[in-house]
Design a protein around this motif. Sequence first.
Motif: not given
Length: 487
Positions: A304-305, A472-476, A485-487
């Motif tokens: 995801e980097d 989207p991949r991570l969220k799924s 996810v916020s900074t």
Amino acid sequence: MYQYRFRFLFIMSFRYILPGLAILTLGRLALLWFVNTDIELDIRVQDLLRALWVGFRFDAKIVAIGFAPLILAGLLSLTSARFFQKITKISSWYATVIYALMILASAINVYYFLAYGNHLDVFLFGLFDDDSQAIMDTLWQSYPLLSGITATIIIAFFLGHTFCIKYNSYNSYNSNERYQSLSIRSHIMYCMAIAAFVVAYFIVARGSIGSLPLKRYHASVSELPLLNAAVPNAFMALDWARSDYQKQEILSSIEEKELREQMFAVLGKSTPFERTLNNDYLKNNPPHVVMTLMEGMGMNMLVEDNKETNDLLGRLRPYFQQEFVFTRFLASTSATIDSIVMMLFHSDIPTISHSTYSAKPLSDSAIEPYERAGYQTIFIYGGNAMWRNLSRYLPLQGFDHVYDENTIIDTFPAAKKSAGTWGVADEYTFKLAQKILEEASKPTFIYIMTVTNHSPFYVPDNYQAKPVAASPRLKSRVHGETVEVST
């Protein structure tokens, strides 16, 4: 009136607890006195004081739990003079039994250490699994059982009937109190005092006011195995041994032919060993080797980097671009101890380090090649090495030194401020590794287990967060739900 009974119970609880603390503390000091033959503790004053303090907390925990039934019964009978008198009448006998158990267990713990080099552990159950009758015969012939039990009963009776406030004391105390009505404010104050007493007693029995109760994890206080072994009292050690015994797996033997067949089916050959080509330069210039197992991190996350929107590499980025990087790795499991055991000992038994097999050296551990090559081998853990019995198991399997949060804090006192639930910030773990490498006089292999990335998360104050964005991949893949996810 209940307030007089509460005052009596409050004083009585201290009269019970103090002798119990004294017994367990003397048991610890006796262990250090009889076992310490060649270790100069005077140069380990800080470690010794830490061992005594944590040990005292374990003692307070056990004493509080031991007298909890009596104290609870006294609290429940505050409103009934008749039942409260019955409780005080049996209190000295109850205390005598508790003190006898404490004295006997402490003595057994000392003798066990002298025989097996550790406090009561899982091997105690293994001994009785072998031949109970033979063990009892050995104990009867080798140890002063009869005189020891007799002395225990006499001392416990003396303590229970001398230092404890007894039934006749309560009658005298109660008869001297003049009945007087209490105002509502006084009732409220007494109720608050009772509540505070209950809360304080619970905290002592829990051993901690932090997120984790006082347990095995806190028992590693030094690099010296003797001090670590002296921290738990006999009851705590016996409870850990019971837990280890219940969780352990029984390993069955396997024929060598079957083993080779299984290897061939998985590896395509009958042996897992590989040998690289001879390299004279590496032979004459052996490099330091550092292996870091990052808690909760792997290529499944690093894919995801993105430098601009989701910077996960940070200062590692130049090395990922310029050095040799192998990306096709997959963790055997998501559990921490399983990963360590599988990587270092080629075992899928996560309890092997704290089972009846924990005293057996393994012939093919991952540290062995470094031992043969003359390397200094070191394990560094940002948490407490008493976790999973690593402080005792790893040296048996080839590590020359095991350093944990205690060593890190001793070396870098500022690390203590960063300590969280599982240990100190990784920053200081890596600083210790760097210091060791800079001072090393021989090739050194270091295995590092990090903790900062373990939940609950404590981000260091000096850390400057990089941009983070969930794809989207991570969220799924987060519990099957969409997350923000916020900074």
